[in-house]
Write a protein that holds these residues in place. Structure first.
Motif, short mmCIF file in Angstrom:
data_model
loop_
_atom_site.label_atom_id
_atom_site.label_comp_id
_atom_site.label_asym_id
_atom_site.label_seq_id
_atom_site.Cartn_x
_atom_site.Cartn_y
_atom_site.Cartn_z
N VAL A 56 -6.73 -1.98 6.48
CA VAL A 56 -7.75 -0.97 6.13
C VAL A 56 -7.97 -0.38 7.43
CG1 VAL A 56 -10.07 -0.19 5.42
CG2 VAL A 56 -8.78 -1.98 4.01
N ASN A 57 -8.51 -1.23 8.30
CA ASN A 57 -8.92 -0.71 9.83
C ASN A 57 -7.71 0.18 10.50
OD1 ASN A 57 -11.53 -1.57 9.63
ND2 ASN A 57 -10.95 -3.42 10.79
N GLU A 116 -7.46 0.70 -2.50
CA GLU A 116 -8.40 -0.77 -2.45
C GLU A 116 -7.38 -1.37 -1.92
OE1 GLU A 116 -10.58 -1.55 -5.74
OE2 GLU A 116 -11.66 0.25 -5.83
N LEU A 149 -5.47 1.80 8.93
CA LEU A 149 -5.19 2.93 8.27
C LEU A 149 -6.49 3.95 8.54
CD1 LEU A 149 -3.84 1.70 5.00
CD2 LEU A 149 -2.56 2.83 6.61
N ASN A 150 -7.55 3.49 8.61
CA ASN A 150 -8.85 4.39 9.04
C ASN A 150 -8.88 4.88 10.30
OD1 ASN A 150 -9.67 4.62 6.41
ND2 ASN A 150 -10.68 2.62 6.50
N THR A 151 -8.20 4.35 11.52
CA THR A 151 -8.31 4.69 12.89
C THR A 151 -7.82 6.03 13.05
OG1 THR A 151 -8.26 3.90 15.21
CG2 THR A 151 -6.44 3.44 13.64
N SER A 152 -8.49 6.65 14.06
CA SER A 152 -7.78 7.97 14.31
C SER A 152 -6.93 7.77 15.65
CB SER A 152 -8.98 9.09 14.65
OG SER A 152 -9.88 8.64 15.67
N CYS A 190 0.90 -1.02 0.00
CA CYS A 190 -0.09 0.04 -0.05
C CYS A 190 0.98 1.39 -0.10
CB CYS A 190 -0.61 0.06 1.29
SG CYS A 190 -1.83 1.37 1.33
#
Length: 70
Positions: free
Chosen positions: A57-58, A50, A60-63, A32
């Motif tokens: 994915v989780n 994608e 990378l998306n967490t704050s 990625c």
């Protein structure tokens, strides 16, 4: 890695061997990162990433700050 336009046309493709990974998650995140670096250099279009790994994915998306080695 495949970089596509918003209409699905191929802009750039690449394949690399990642030699120093301990597990699939590390390989997914390394791919990625390299794909994102290539996309930033090859296109001025908006970027949508994608991935196959829900865990990656989780991450990378967490704050929250993740202190794992990955």
């Amino acid at each position: 890695m495949v970089l596509r336009s918003d209409r699905g046309g191929i802009i750039f493709t690449a394949c690399r061997e990642i030699r120093t990974c301990d597990n699939a998650l590390e390989a997914e995140l390394a791919a990625c990162r390299e794909g994102l670096e290539l996309a930033l250099h090859r296109s001025d279009l908006s970027i949508l990433i994608e991935m196959d790994s829900v865990k990656a994915v989780n991450m990378l998306n967490t704050s929250r700050r993740d202190r794992s080695s990955l």
